[in-house]
Enzyme design. Structure first.
Site, short mmCIF file in Angstrom:
data_model
loop_
_atom_site.label_atom_id
_atom_site.label_comp_id
_atom_site.label_asym_id
_atom_site.label_seq_id
_atom_site.Cartn_x
_atom_site.Cartn_y
_atom_site.Cartn_z
N TYR A 2 -12.91 18.64 1.61
CA TYR A 2 -11.45 18.62 1.46
C TYR A 2 -10.79 19.01 2.77
O TYR A 2 -11.18 19.99 3.38
CB TYR A 2 -11.00 19.59 0.36
CG TYR A 2 -10.36 18.82 -0.77
CD1 TYR A 2 -9.11 18.25 -0.62
CD2 TYR A 2 -11.04 18.62 -1.97
CE1 TYR A 2 -8.54 17.50 -1.62
CE2 TYR A 2 -10.48 17.87 -2.99
CZ TYR A 2 -9.23 17.30 -2.81
OH TYR A 2 -8.67 16.55 -3.79
N GLU A 53 -7.04 18.75 3.39
CA GLU A 53 -5.58 18.58 3.30
C GLU A 53 -4.90 19.17 4.52
O GLU A 53 -5.21 20.29 4.93
CB GLU A 53 -5.05 19.25 2.03
CG GLU A 53 -5.24 18.39 0.80
CD GLU A 53 -4.62 18.98 -0.44
OE1 GLU A 53 -4.03 20.07 -0.38
OE2 GLU A 53 -4.76 18.34 -1.50
N ASP A 102 3.71 -4.90 9.74
CA ASP A 102 2.49 -4.72 8.95
C ASP A 102 1.46 -5.73 9.45
O ASP A 102 1.57 -6.93 9.17
CB ASP A 102 2.83 -4.95 7.47
CG ASP A 102 1.60 -4.89 6.57
OD1 ASP A 102 0.47 -4.78 7.09
OD2 ASP A 102 1.78 -4.97 5.33
N THR A 150 -4.20 -2.26 7.56
CA THR A 150 -5.44 -1.88 6.90
C THR A 150 -6.49 -1.76 8.01
O THR A 150 -6.27 -2.17 9.15
CB THR A 150 -5.92 -2.96 5.92
OG1 THR A 150 -6.15 -4.17 6.65
CG2 THR A 150 -4.90 -3.22 4.83
N LYS A 175 -9.89 -5.53 7.41
CA LYS A 175 -9.78 -7.00 7.47
C LYS A 175 -10.34 -7.45 8.82
O LYS A 175 -11.53 -7.25 9.06
CB LYS A 175 -8.35 -7.41 7.18
CG LYS A 175 -7.93 -6.96 5.75
CD LYS A 175 -6.53 -7.33 5.35
CE LYS A 175 -6.21 -6.77 3.96
NZ LYS A 175 -4.82 -7.06 3.54
C1 LIG Z 1 -4.03 -6.49 2.54
C2 LIG Z 1 -2.63 -6.19 2.88
C3 LIG Z 1 -2.04 -4.97 2.51
C4 LIG Z 1 -2.64 -4.00 1.55
O1 LIG Z 1 -3.81 -3.45 1.83
P1 LIG Z 1 -4.67 -2.68 0.71
O2 LIG Z 1 -5.64 -1.93 1.55
O3 LIG Z 1 -5.24 -3.73 -0.16
O4 LIG Z 1 -3.75 -1.77 -0.03
C5 LIG Z 1 -0.76 -4.70 2.99
N1 LIG Z 1 -0.10 -5.58 3.74
C6 LIG Z 1 -0.62 -6.78 4.08
C7 LIG Z 1 0.18 -7.71 4.92
C8 LIG Z 1 -1.89 -7.13 3.64
O5 LIG Z 1 -2.39 -8.32 3.95
#
Ligand SMILES: *Cc1c(COP(=O)(O)O)cnc(C)c1O
Length: 418
Positions: free
Chosen positions: A52, A54, A198, A224, A227
């Protein structure tokens, strides 16, 4: 490590083995998926799952943090280095939570958020109607151009002037072209909005310099880690120094409890792997493969949304073939090509059976596919689509896919210079 599991939980062990065999015996074309290295697996499956932590390094709520602090500091430094950012928060559990934290750092409930509509390639968390992001905030979605499938910056600017959002979100899950972060930055400045970029899908391409970086133009950048960045499942927020405090507070204690230290450890390893010339070559090949795949598909008469790709993904518009995405994705799966059905911009068909199929090259490129194999994959796809009702042909393609996969074993190690 997995071998030891056979003794303790043979049922789960067997299922993991089955999934491992599935992942190596098919062409994985879901653009948000990849293969991580054994090093990333080991780090994220390590004893750090027991701890943990936090709080943040040097200011935790539990004792026993001398190792976790060092790991988190290392992860933060690596994130700042590869993304060239002032500040990094490595604690978000996922991309979705990173987005929630980004909004809560910048917005009060009920204030206006403008993001790309989900059915035009945006993510649920960009203010889509079923997401909490449209219940907590006033969501104004923007579309892509219905004809070209491209982001229309003039239209976005007009919408922004009309609705005066406090946050504009750019970034996508199904957009095959370069995103002009500089243009988004200009629009945001004009209307006094914060810009959140994002880059969940393209983070690896950004790190490698294959896609322009939003870091100079956006107030906050979320991503993320699993990916194109090729790490374990998790999230990151990068920002300018002025937002550092608000971001950290929004993640913890605003939204989360204890950080997943095992994941952060794995993310740190993945970021070291991404900070190499080999990773740059990988990311360049991801894009080359997507272009080769796109060109060959178009030779076969497929129409692609926006007419092609600049990044790692392709959106096939099946309308000219008189087909829908779901039966095509299911037939491809039977031929060991795993993709997903997807809406195309202004899709006349419903989201549960839309007109598109989305394909990506990150995973196949990790296993070593180059342009020649990408062309072969396009030929496989064409054969399946031409023989949707012919199980014998689909099975034959599946066997050819298996042969191809056996020539490109999933790699176990990527290079990290010491
Ligand atoms: C995959 C994705 C997310 C979310 O990611 P998670 O890890 O599945 O919560 C957010 N924004 C975009 C543009 C994505 O492609």
């Amino acid at each position: 490590m997995i071998d030891a599991l056979e003794q303790y939980d043979p049922q789960i062990y067997e299922l993991i083995r089955q999934e491992e065999a599935r992942q190596s015996g098919c062409i994985r074309m879901i653009p948000s998926e990849n293969y991580v290295s054994k090093a990333v697996m080991m780090a994220s499956g390590s004893c750090l799952t027991n701890k943990y932590a936090e709080g943040y390094p040097g200011r935790r709520y539990y004792e026993g943090q001398h190792v976790t602090d060092l790991i988190e500091i290392l992860a933060i430094e690596r994130a700042k280095t590869i993304f060239r950012a002032d500040h990094a928060n490595v604690q978000p559990y996922s991309g979705s939570v990173a987005n929630l934290a980004a909004y809560s750092a910048l917005l009060e409930p009920g204030e206006t958020l403008m993001g790309l509509s989900l059915d035009h390639g945006g993510h649920l968390t960009h203010g889509w109607k079923v997401s909490m992001t449209s219940r907590f905030f006033h969501s104004v979605p923007y579309p892509v151009d219905g004809k070209t499938g491209l982001l229309d910056y003039t239209m976005i600017e007009d919408l922004a002037k009309k609705h005066r959002p406090k946050v504009i979100v750019c970034g996508a899950t199904a957009y095959p072209r370069i995103i002009d972060f500089e243009a988004f930055g200009r629009i945001a400045k004009q209307v006094g909005a914060y810009l959140v970029a994002d880059i969940a899908h393209i983070a690896g391409l950004v790190v490698a310099g294959v896609h322009p970086s939003p870091v100079p133009h956006a107030d906050l950048v979320t991503t993320t880690t699993h990916k194109t960045l090729r790490g374990p499942r998790g999230g990151l927020i990068l920002c300018k120094a002025e937002h550092a405090k608000a971001v950290d507070r929004a993640v913890f204690p605003g939204l989360q409890g204890g950080p997943h230290m095992h994941t952060i450890t794995g993310v740190a390893v993945a970021m070291a792997e991404a900070n190499t010339p080999e990773f740059v070559v990988y990311a360049q090949q991801v894009v080359k493969n997507a272009k080769a795949l796109a060109d060959r598909l178009m030779e076969h008469g497929f129409e692609l949304s926006t007419g092609g790709t600049d990044n790692h993904l392709i959106l096939i518009d099946l309308r000219n073939k008189g087909l829908l995405g779901k039966p095509v994705a299911k037939a491809l799966d039977r031929a060991r090509i795993v993709a997903n059905y997807n809406s195309i911009p202004n899709d006349p068909a419903p989201p549960m059976n839309p007109s598109g199929v989305r394909l990506g090259t990150p995973a196949m490129t990790t296993r070593g596919f180059k342009e020649a194999e990408a062309v072969q994959v396009a030929d496989f796809i064409n054969k399946v689509v031409q023989n949707l009702d012919n199980e014998a042909v689909i099975e034959k393609v599946g066997n050819e896919v298996l042969m191809l996969c056996s020539q490109f074993p999933v790699p176990e190690h990527f290079i990290i210079p010491q």
